[in-house]
Design an enzyme around this catalytic site. Structure first.
Site, PDB file in Angstrom:
ATOM      1  N   ARG A 197       0.965  -0.671  -8.536  1.00 44.45           N
ATOM      2  CA  ARG A 197       0.335  -0.636  -9.864  1.00 44.45           C
ATOM      3  C   ARG A 197       1.064  -1.666 -10.700  1.00 44.45           C
ATOM      4  O   ARG A 197       2.232  -1.491 -11.058  1.00 44.45           O
ATOM      5  CB  ARG A 197       0.464   0.762 -10.465  1.00 44.45           C
ATOM      6  CG  ARG A 197      -0.085   0.891 -11.865  1.00 44.45           C
ATOM      7  CD  ARG A 197      -1.596   0.947 -11.850  1.00 44.45           C
ATOM      8  NE  ARG A 197      -2.077   1.394 -13.148  1.00 44.45           N
ATOM      9  CZ  ARG A 197      -3.056   0.785 -13.799  1.00 44.45           C
ATOM     10  NH1 ARG A 197      -3.644  -0.268 -13.272  1.00 44.45           N
ATOM     11  NH2 ARG A 197      -3.461   1.237 -14.957  1.00 44.45           N
TER      12      ARG A 197
ATOM     13  N   GLU B 242      -7.527   0.134  -2.492  1.00 34.84           N
ATOM     14  CA  GLU B 242      -6.612  -0.573  -1.590  1.00 34.84           C
ATOM     15  C   GLU B 242      -5.991   0.403  -0.599  1.00 34.84           C
ATOM     16  O   GLU B 242      -5.949   0.140   0.600  1.00 34.84           O
ATOM     17  CB  GLU B 242      -5.470  -1.231  -2.371  1.00 34.84           C
ATOM     18  CG  GLU B 242      -5.770  -2.514  -3.025  1.00 34.84           C
ATOM     19  CD  GLU B 242      -4.551  -3.080  -3.744  1.00 34.84           C
ATOM     20  OE1 GLU B 242      -4.760  -3.978  -4.552  1.00 34.84           O
ATOM     21  OE2 GLU B 242      -3.402  -2.635  -3.511  1.00 34.84           O
TER      22      GLU B 242
END
Length: 166
Positions: free
Chosen positions: A28, A95
């Site tokens: 992130r 992902e």
């Protein structure tokens, strides 16, 4: 001299995968891009390990999702840096889902890093992961949510590193 021909064939192993990258980094960005993940990326590169990090490797003008998915497929290893807001990103969860598919289908190796979160937070989607899923459930269909949850549960069973007390 007798001929040793046979009508049965011995199955050959699949050819080795073509890997463009040694490592794909999933993280992130807002949580770790300029800190932990940035340092990890630099250290891997210093050791000669070809590493995909989205802000370093995405070519301008290309469709991001297709290029990222291709990079995941073309990596031997995936290092997933789980941070408090990792699950708030549907991009990160997509992902992760692709990484788990590659792990299951072609044996891509996975190394989870639990950065300021516990493995049980990821495995059971508690804490900030629970909060993120409450928001996702308002925007995404149940099947997508289930795939993301399954990927998180599965990846958290892999041996990895935690940053707690380090």
């Amino acid at each position: 001299m007798a001929s040793a021909s046979s009508s049965t064939s011995i199955p050959l192993p699949p050819p080795p995968r073509s890997c463009t990258y040694h490592v794909f980094l999933s993280f992130r960005g807002e949580d770790t891009r300029t800190g932990f993940t940035g340092h990890l990326y630099a250290a891997l590169n210093r050791k000669g390990i070809t590493t995909y990090k989205d802000d370093q490797n995405l070519r301008k003008g290309h469709v991001i999702s297709k290029e990222l998915l291709k990079a995941i497929e073309e990596s031997m290893f995936a290092v997933i840096v789980f941070s408090p807001d990792y699950a708030s990103s549907s991009w990160c969860l997509d992902e992760l889902q692709k990484i788990m598919e590659c792990n299951n289908k072609v044996g891509q190796q996975i190394v989870p890093v639990f950065y300021d979160v516990e493995p049980c937070d990821v495995r059971h989607q508690i804490g900030t992961f629970h909060e993120a899923f409450k928001k996702h459930e308002q925007r995404h269909n149940r099947e997508k949510i289930k795939r993301w949850r399954d990927a998180l549960t599965q990846v958290a069973t892999h041996s990895g590193w935690t940053s707690k007390n380090q």
